[in-house]
Design an enzyme around this catalytic site. Structure first.
Site, mmCIF file in Angstrom:
data_model
loop_
_atom_site.group_PDB
_atom_site.id
_atom_site.type_symbol
_atom_site.label_atom_id
_atom_site.label_comp_id
_atom_site.label_asym_id
_atom_site.label_seq_id
_atom_site.Cartn_x
_atom_site.Cartn_y
_atom_site.Cartn_z
ATOM 1 N N HIS A 135 7.741 0.296 -17.695
ATOM 2 C CA HIS A 135 8.114 1.355 -18.664
ATOM 3 C C HIS A 135 8.191 2.665 -17.885
ATOM 4 O O HIS A 135 8.934 2.745 -16.907
ATOM 5 C CB HIS A 135 7.079 1.330 -19.798
ATOM 6 C CG HIS A 135 7.404 2.136 -21.016
ATOM 7 N ND1 HIS A 135 8.636 2.676 -21.280
ATOM 8 C CD2 HIS A 135 6.617 2.491 -22.088
ATOM 9 C CE1 HIS A 135 8.604 3.330 -22.446
ATOM 10 N NE2 HIS A 135 7.383 3.230 -22.947
ATOM 11 N N HIS A 177 17.411 -2.831 -18.931
ATOM 12 C CA HIS A 177 16.849 -2.234 -20.143
ATOM 13 C C HIS A 177 16.681 -3.279 -21.226
ATOM 14 O O HIS A 177 17.484 -4.213 -21.317
ATOM 15 C CB HIS A 177 17.738 -1.094 -20.666
ATOM 16 C CG HIS A 177 16.996 -0.173 -21.563
ATOM 17 N ND1 HIS A 177 16.893 -0.387 -22.924
ATOM 18 C CD2 HIS A 177 16.269 0.932 -21.293
ATOM 19 C CE1 HIS A 177 16.158 0.566 -23.441
ATOM 20 N NE2 HIS A 177 15.754 1.380 -22.486
ATOM 21 N N ASP A 198 15.281 6.085 -15.547
ATOM 22 C CA ASP A 198 14.313 6.389 -14.494
ATOM 23 C C ASP A 198 14.900 6.486 -13.088
ATOM 24 O O ASP A 198 14.345 7.186 -12.247
ATOM 25 C CB ASP A 198 13.200 5.331 -14.491
ATOM 26 C CG ASP A 198 12.188 5.569 -15.597
ATOM 27 O OD1 ASP A 198 11.971 6.740 -15.937
ATOM 28 O OD2 ASP A 198 11.631 4.588 -16.113
HETATM 29 C C1 ACO Z 1 12.308 4.708 -19.545
HETATM 30 C C2 ACO Z 1 12.076 3.249 -19.472
HETATM 31 O O1 ACO Z 1 11.026 2.773 -19.779
HETATM 32 S S1 ACO Z 1 13.399 2.307 -18.984
HETATM 33 C C3 ACO Z 1 12.688 0.831 -18.303
HETATM 34 C C4 ACO Z 1 12.013 1.123 -16.999
HETATM 35 N N1 ACO Z 1 11.590 -0.108 -16.352
HETATM 36 C C5 ACO Z 1 12.147 -0.543 -15.208
HETATM 37 O O2 ACO Z 1 13.048 0.049 -14.645
HETATM 38 C C6 ACO Z 1 11.550 -1.806 -14.650
HETATM 39 C C7 ACO Z 1 12.642 -2.776 -14.182
HETATM 40 N N2 ACO Z 1 13.313 -3.360 -15.313
HETATM 41 C C8 ACO Z 1 12.761 -4.401 -16.006
HETATM 42 O O3 ACO Z 1 11.695 -4.911 -15.663
HETATM 43 C C9 ACO Z 1 13.480 -4.905 -17.238
HETATM 44 O O4 ACO Z 1 14.856 -4.679 -17.128
HETATM 45 C C10 ACO Z 1 12.951 -4.279 -18.526
HETATM 46 C C11 ACO Z 1 11.437 -4.393 -18.618
HETATM 47 C C12 ACO Z 1 13.318 -2.798 -18.604
HETATM 48 C C13 ACO Z 1 13.588 -4.983 -19.713
HETATM 49 O O5 ACO Z 1 13.106 -6.287 -19.713
HETATM 50 P P1 ACO Z 1 13.832 -7.458 -20.540
HETATM 51 O O6 ACO Z 1 14.242 -6.929 -21.858
HETATM 52 O O7 ACO Z 1 12.941 -8.632 -20.514
HETATM 53 O O8 ACO Z 1 15.105 -7.686 -19.643
HETATM 54 P P2 ACO Z 1 16.376 -8.612 -19.920
HETATM 55 O O9 ACO Z 1 16.080 -9.573 -21.018
HETATM 56 O O10 ACO Z 1 17.528 -7.731 -20.061
HETATM 57 O O11 ACO Z 1 16.491 -9.392 -18.547
HETATM 58 C C14 ACO Z 1 17.617 -10.218 -18.288
HETATM 59 C C15 ACO Z 1 17.478 -10.845 -16.938
HETATM 60 O O12 ACO Z 1 17.676 -9.847 -15.929
HETATM 61 C C16 ACO Z 1 16.575 -9.792 -15.062
HETATM 62 N N3 ACO Z 1 16.278 -8.388 -14.793
HETATM 63 C C17 ACO Z 1 16.160 -7.426 -15.725
HETATM 64 N N4 ACO Z 1 15.870 -6.268 -15.123
HETATM 65 C C18 ACO Z 1 15.803 -6.524 -13.799
HETATM 66 C C19 ACO Z 1 15.533 -5.734 -12.682
HETATM 67 N N5 ACO Z 1 15.255 -4.430 -12.805
HETATM 68 N N6 ACO Z 1 15.545 -6.290 -11.450
HETATM 69 C C20 ACO Z 1 15.824 -7.608 -11.320
HETATM 70 N N7 ACO Z 1 16.098 -8.423 -12.353
HETATM 71 C C21 ACO Z 1 16.076 -7.883 -13.584
HETATM 72 C C22 ACO Z 1 15.426 -10.402 -15.830
HETATM 73 O O13 ACO Z 1 14.467 -10.953 -14.927
HETATM 74 C C23 ACO Z 1 16.103 -11.445 -16.664
HETATM 75 O O14 ACO Z 1 16.273 -12.613 -15.896
HETATM 76 P P3 ACO Z 1 15.887 -14.032 -16.512
HETATM 77 O O15 ACO Z 1 16.729 -14.193 -17.738
HETATM 78 O O16 ACO Z 1 16.201 -14.954 -15.416
HETATM 79 O O17 ACO Z 1 14.421 -13.926 -16.818
HETATM 80 O O1 OAA Z 2 13.360 1.958 -24.913
HETATM 81 C C1 OAA Z 2 12.691 1.388 -24.032
HETATM 82 O O2 OAA Z 2 12.322 0.186 -24.113
HETATM 83 C C2 OAA Z 2 12.303 2.095 -22.802
HETATM 84 C C3 OAA Z 2 12.992 3.400 -22.636
HETATM 85 O O3 OAA Z 2 14.090 3.496 -22.155
HETATM 86 C C4 OAA Z 2 12.294 4.598 -23.086
HETATM 87 O O4 OAA Z 2 11.209 4.492 -23.681
HETATM 88 O O5 OAA Z 2 12.811 5.710 -22.862
#
Ligand code: ACO
Ligand code: OAA
Length: 375
Positions: A221, A260, A311
């Site tokens: 997050h 996301h 981010d």
């Molecule tokens: C402001 C914020 O909070 S924005 C989010 C900030 N977080 C990050 O940048 C951390 C990196 N990103 C992630 O871990 C994820 O994309 C999350 C937590 C944001 C969302 O998670 P989910 O909703 O579970 O992702 P989603 O269902 O779209 O994933 C689809 C596939 O892509 C992969 N994937 C998603 N994001 C990434 C990533 N950043 N790097 C590599 N692979 C990824 C997942 O592993 C998944 O693969 P699978 O189906 O084989 O398991």
């Molecule tokens: O909506 C989310 O899951 C994470 C995000 O981008 C935020 O909190 O700004």
């Protein structure tokens, strides 16, 4: 990114309530706060106006905004007992833990006695969170006890002034303003949902915000902006970045700052902060970090159809402003307080305790074994 079947895991795709605060990805990629497009807010608004919009329900007129800014400025001081607590926290503590402790301590000193006080409690937190983090940071790192009552009108300018001991440049104050607007609100994200769950038990505002800070801290997050910086900071060229990312993808590592839970094609905040990161790169004459960041973005899209979330370009933008990496996520807190508090108000106004069910997957019946007879 390929469409994924929506399952119950992570409550993805399930509505957990209603909100009038925000839409996320409604037309595939958009973001609105109370109906206002994020692009327009980032271009035209002051963060304090957006805070007012979220917390009070409408855009302020000029005299309301002037009054609100004056109010926030008057609430920046730290109680002595809170300073004493902050002075005990070691230099190597994580600043998000400092935010959490600071908020919790304030809840002991300025307890929310009734929900009638909620607007004032939210305004106080909005005003004082930058003071909490900067007071601790400057005391633990530089040995100085700063005055947290600066004359800056903006929250962002005030933060940079306390951090550096001098007023921010116009460019830096502008970027901080945009950044705080982009991070202010995002529907039922993990930290906001934490705040709403806590609020649903009729708990106090400080408890809701303390819990939300804990949820925001994680690298999946809010912690992703720091994790993205840690990943890219040592890469010396776009070629090196490409080969490192390819290696990480081969090992199936998560690439921080990408993907996301809701957006499928792009995060509308990325284009905005990327624009400002480029301006800052030009300002400092950077020839490494911005091209490295752009290469990572290109490779991630080419290889995985994964896009930068809010981010990723925040990392380089903050770096160019010389903000220490470990303060990146606390800035997110200073902004998201507005969204959290507005959601707490909403939850309280139409409350039912949030208590979902679980699908039991444990043993059907367990036989009691006396302790002497256990393995
Ligand atoms: C402001 C914020 O909070 S924005 C989010 C900030 N977080 C990050 O940048 C951390 C990196 N990103 C992630 O871990 C994820 O994309 C999350 C937590 C944001 C969302 O998670 P989910 O909703 O579970 O992702 P989603 O269902 O779209 O994933 C689809 C596939 O892509 C992969 N994937 C998603 N994001 C990434 C990533 N950043 N790097 C590599 N692979 C990824 C997942 O592993 C998944 O693969 P699978 O189906 O084989 O398991
Ligand atoms: O909506 C989310 O899951 C994470 C995000 O981008 C935020 O909190 O700004």
């Amino acid at each position: 990114m390929a469409d994924k079947p929506v399952t119950g895991a992570g409550l993805r795709g399930q509505s957990a309530g209603t909100t009038a605060l925000c839409t996320v990805g409604k037309t595939g990629s958009g973001l609105t706060y109370r109906g206002f497009d994020i692009k327009e807010l980032a271009e035209k608004a002051k963060f304090e106006e957006v805070a007012y919009l979220l917390l009070k329900g409408k855009l302020p007129n000029q005299s309301e905004l002037d009054h609100y800014i004056r109010k926030l400025k008057s609430l920046r001081g730290l109680p002595e007992a809170l300073k004493t607590v902050l002075e005990q926290i070691p230099k190597d503590a994580h600043p998000m833990d400092v935010m959490r402790t600071g908020t919790s301590m304030l809840g002991n000193l300025e307890t929310e006695e009734s929900f009638d006080e909620q607007q004032d409690v939210a305004d106080r937190l909005l005003a004082v969170l930058p003071s909490i983090i900067c007071y601790w940071y400057r005391f633990s790192h530089d040995g100085v006890r700063i005055d947290t009552q600066t004359d800056d009108n903006s929250v962002g300018g005030h933060f940079l002034n306390m951090l550096r001991g001098e007023p921010a440049s116009e460019l830096h104050a502008r970027v901080m303003n945009v950044s705080l607007i982009l991070y202010a609100e995002h529907e039922f994200n993990a930290s906001t949902f934490t705040a709403r769950v806590c609020a649903s038990t009729l708990s106090d505002m400080h408890s809701c915000v303390t819990g939300a800070i804990g949820s925001l801290r994680g690298p999946l997050h809010g912690g992703a902006n720091e994790a993205a910086m840690a990943m890219i900071e040592d890469w010396q060229s776009p070629e090196e970045a490409e080969s490192k990312i390819m290696g990480m993808l081969e090992r199936k590592d998560k690439i921080m700052g990408f993907g996301h839970a809701i957006y499928r094609e792009s995060d509308p905040r990325n284009e905005i902060i990327k624009h400002w990161s480029k301006k800052l790169a030009d300002d400092v004459g950077d020839t490494v970090l911005y091209p490295v960041s752009e290469k990572v973005e290109e490779v991630m899209w080419r290889e995985k159809k994964l896009f930068c979330n809010a981010d990723f370009f925040h990392a380089s933008a903050y770096y160019f402003m010389d903000i220490p990496t470990k303060l990146f996520t606390p800035i997110f807190v200073m902004s998201r307080l507005t969204g959290w508090a507005a959601h707490v108000f909403e939850q309280r106004a139409n409350n039912r305790i949030i208590r979902p069910s679980a699908d039991y997957i444990g043993p059907e019946k367990s036989e009691w074994v006396p302790i002497e007879a256990r393995d």
